[in-house]
Design an enzyme around this catalytic site. Structure first.
Site, mmCIF file in Angstrom:
data_model
loop_
_atom_site.group_PDB
_atom_site.id
_atom_site.type_symbol
_atom_site.label_atom_id
_atom_site.label_comp_id
_atom_site.label_asym_id
_atom_site.label_seq_id
_atom_site.Cartn_x
_atom_site.Cartn_y
_atom_site.Cartn_z
ATOM 1 N N ARG A 76 2.242 20.817 16.971
ATOM 2 C CA ARG A 76 3.155 21.440 17.937
ATOM 3 C C ARG A 76 4.140 22.237 17.074
ATOM 4 O O ARG A 76 5.004 21.653 16.421
ATOM 5 C CB ARG A 76 3.886 20.376 18.763
ATOM 6 C CG ARG A 76 2.949 19.466 19.590
ATOM 7 C CD ARG A 76 3.742 18.616 20.551
ATOM 8 N NE ARG A 76 2.970 17.510 21.109
ATOM 9 C CZ ARG A 76 2.142 17.607 22.149
ATOM 10 N NH1 ARG A 76 1.972 18.769 22.749
ATOM 11 N NH2 ARG A 76 1.493 16.543 22.595
ATOM 12 N N ILE A 131 -5.421 16.428 27.974
ATOM 13 C CA ILE A 131 -5.855 15.299 28.807
ATOM 14 C C ILE A 131 -5.102 15.266 30.134
ATOM 15 O O ILE A 131 -5.524 14.616 31.078
ATOM 16 C CB ILE A 131 -5.706 13.938 28.079
ATOM 17 C CG1 ILE A 131 -4.239 13.642 27.755
ATOM 18 C CG2 ILE A 131 -6.586 13.875 26.849
ATOM 19 C CD1 ILE A 131 -4.002 12.177 27.350
ATOM 20 N N ASP A 132 -3.959 15.981 30.210
ATOM 21 C CA ASP A 132 -3.098 15.875 31.402
ATOM 22 C C ASP A 132 -3.645 16.547 32.665
ATOM 23 O O ASP A 132 -3.199 16.241 33.768
ATOM 24 C CB ASP A 132 -1.714 16.457 31.103
ATOM 25 C CG ASP A 132 -0.913 15.595 30.139
ATOM 26 O OD1 ASP A 132 -1.359 14.476 29.838
ATOM 27 O OD2 ASP A 132 0.159 16.039 29.686
ATOM 28 N N ARG A 159 -7.414 -6.229 34.328
ATOM 29 C CA ARG A 159 -7.645 -6.898 35.621
ATOM 30 C C ARG A 159 -8.201 -8.314 35.424
ATOM 31 O O ARG A 159 -7.840 -9.246 36.128
ATOM 32 C CB ARG A 159 -8.622 -6.084 36.472
ATOM 33 C CG ARG A 159 -8.850 -6.678 37.852
ATOM 34 C CD ARG A 159 -10.028 -5.998 38.514
ATOM 35 N NE ARG A 159 -9.678 -4.734 39.140
ATOM 36 C CZ ARG A 159 -9.070 -4.634 40.317
ATOM 37 N NH1 ARG A 159 -8.723 -5.717 40.981
ATOM 38 N NH2 ARG A 159 -8.797 -3.456 40.833
ATOM 39 N N MET A 174 -0.862 7.997 30.229
ATOM 40 C CA MET A 174 -0.212 9.244 29.788
ATOM 41 C C MET A 174 -0.096 10.259 30.918
ATOM 42 O O MET A 174 -0.699 10.114 31.983
ATOM 43 C CB MET A 174 -0.983 9.846 28.624
ATOM 44 C CG MET A 174 -0.538 9.293 27.295
ATOM 45 S SD MET A 174 -1.297 10.173 25.930
ATOM 46 C CE MET A 174 -0.198 9.707 24.608
ATOM 47 N N GLN A 259 -5.745 6.793 24.883
ATOM 48 C CA GLN A 259 -6.372 7.694 25.860
ATOM 49 C C GLN A 259 -6.741 9.049 25.297
ATOM 50 O O GLN A 259 -7.477 9.801 25.909
ATOM 51 C CB GLN A 259 -5.398 7.967 27.019
ATOM 52 C CG GLN A 259 -5.190 6.814 27.912
ATOM 53 C CD GLN A 259 -3.814 6.893 28.561
ATOM 54 O OE1 GLN A 259 -3.693 7.307 29.688
ATOM 55 N NE2 GLN A 259 -2.785 6.495 27.838
HETATM 56 O O1 F6P Z 1 -0.044 16.620 26.520
HETATM 57 C C1 F6P Z 1 -0.841 15.499 26.310
HETATM 58 C C2 F6P Z 1 -0.011 14.284 26.025
HETATM 59 O O2 F6P Z 1 -0.900 13.263 25.636
HETATM 60 C C3 F6P Z 1 0.912 13.823 27.145
HETATM 61 O O3 F6P Z 1 0.244 13.098 28.147
HETATM 62 C C4 F6P Z 1 1.894 13.004 26.382
HETATM 63 O O4 F6P Z 1 3.111 12.898 27.057
HETATM 64 C C5 F6P Z 1 2.069 13.786 25.104
HETATM 65 O O5 F6P Z 1 0.870 14.500 24.925
HETATM 66 C C6 F6P Z 1 2.383 12.966 23.893
HETATM 67 O O6 F6P Z 1 2.545 13.833 22.821
HETATM 68 P P1 F6P Z 1 2.732 13.363 21.317
HETATM 69 O O7 F6P Z 1 1.444 12.766 20.889
HETATM 70 O O8 F6P Z 1 3.084 14.601 20.575
HETATM 71 O O9 F6P Z 1 3.820 12.366 21.354
#
Ligand code: F6P
Length: 327
Positions: A76, A131-132, A159, A174, A259
């Site tokens: 990022r 994944i979102d 469960r 997530m 995930q």
């Molecule tokens: O954007 C995908 C995601 O997995 C989100 O679901 C989650 O909030 C975020 O990335 C976590 O990001 P990082 O691994 O940079 O903390």
């Protein structure tokens, strides 16, 4: 008309998603078929700024379709948010005569791509990899299906122990700002409750639901909570429930980054292959500032601006259905 596009670069950026490798493979193989040179940029926009770029041949993407993560690594990038950073990135691309870029990632990646192509005129095509599943204009993003399957498998295991102890579990999945993973995981695992950011009154509804279940002495042991839930995290919700229902012994499990890893499902490999293939095709036809989307099983070109600015929300009717099915 002869195709004037000769050199394409591909990179992955933002959170990795299972299926990104299948998309990289599709880009490289499609370029190779059309005799285009293809370059891989490592570590997302950071690599573009630093010149971390290499020529890829079709053999370089052998044996990766089934692998999670991304062989090109990801990041990022804060530097790409600055004009200076983007200028350096442009210089890297020009040094390699790149005339089209495939950007695989999510909202942040596409925001950068949109600004970059406006500033420097470099043709950019986005491939939705997150994944979102929170991008407007596509029914699926790469990695979503795998993440949901992983979460469902985890919830199934929880469960077993929840049921054995008659305990109530809050499982956090997530989804920074979106409830798609939570909704599909909740429905797929038969959860008694699902809390997502897009539906605000849900804690009260959950308490009501729990009251009814307690009256009927029905065992209620699973609530799936989206990470971005506005009423609080899984821990917060568990605390609220603990105060109202002293008979429960709420437990919290946060599935987290589990995930994001693992071998992509067949669906993720399929859409990643289609999107990677069509992204190159779009660039060859001089289409830019767009994202490859899938709508009703067909590939479409979605303006990047729409993909990042317009919102995509889970259907309310799905939540209603989930409630009915858990009664
Ligand atoms: O954007 C995908 C995601 O997995 C989100 O679901 C989650 O909030 C975020 O990335 C976590 O990001 P990082 O691994 O940079 O903390």
């Amino acid at each position: 008309m002869a195709n004037s596009v000769k050199r394409i670069a591909v990179f992955t950026s933002g959170g990795d998603a299972p299926g990104m490798n299948a998309a990289i493979r599709a880009v490289v193989r499609t370029c190779s078929f059309h005799d285009l040179h293809v370059y891989g940029i490592y570590h997302g926009y950071d690599g573009m700024i630093k010149g971390d770029i290499v020529r890829l041949e079709k053999g370089d993407v052998a044996n990766i379709i089934h692998r999670g993560g991304t062989i090109l690594k990801t990041a990022r990038s804060k530097d790409f948010m600055t004009k200076k950073g983007r200028q350096s990135a442009y210089e890297t691309l020009m040094a390699h005569d790149i005339d089209g870029v495939v950007a695989i990632g999510g909202n942040g990646t596409f925001t950068g791509a949109h600004i970059f192509q406006k500033e420097f005129g470099v043709p950019m095509v986005g491939v939705p990899g997150t994944i979102d599943n929170d991008l407007y204009g596509t029914d699926y993003t790469i990695g979503f299906d795998t993440a949901v399957n992983t979460a469902v498998e985890a919830v199934d295991k929880i469960r077993d122990t929840a049921d054995s102890h008659s305990r109530l579990f809050f499982v956090e999945v997530m989804g920074r700002h979106s409830g798609f993973i939570a909704l599909n995981t909740g429905i797929g695992s038969g959860a008694g409750g699902i809390l997502i950011p897009e539906s605000k009154s849900d804690v009260n509804a959950l308490l009501e639901h729990l009251k009814k279940m307690a009256k009927r002495k029905k065992l209620f042991n699973l609530v799936v909570v989206a990470e971005g839930n506005e009423n609080g995290s899984a821990h917060d919700i568990a605390d609220i429930v603990k105060k109202e229902f002293t008979q429960y012994e709420p437990k919290v499990t946060i599935i987290g980054h589990l995930q994001r890893g693992g071998s992509p499902t067949a669906l993720d490999r399929l859409i990643a292959s289609e999107m990677g293939y069509h992204a190159v095709d779009f660039l060859m036809h001089h289409k830019s500032d767009i994202m490859t989307g899938i709508q009703n099983s067909k590939i479409v070109a979605v303006p990047l601006q729409d993909a990042i600015k317009k919102s995509k929300k889970p259907e309310k009717s799905m939540l209603k259905m989930a409630n009915i099915l858990s009664l």
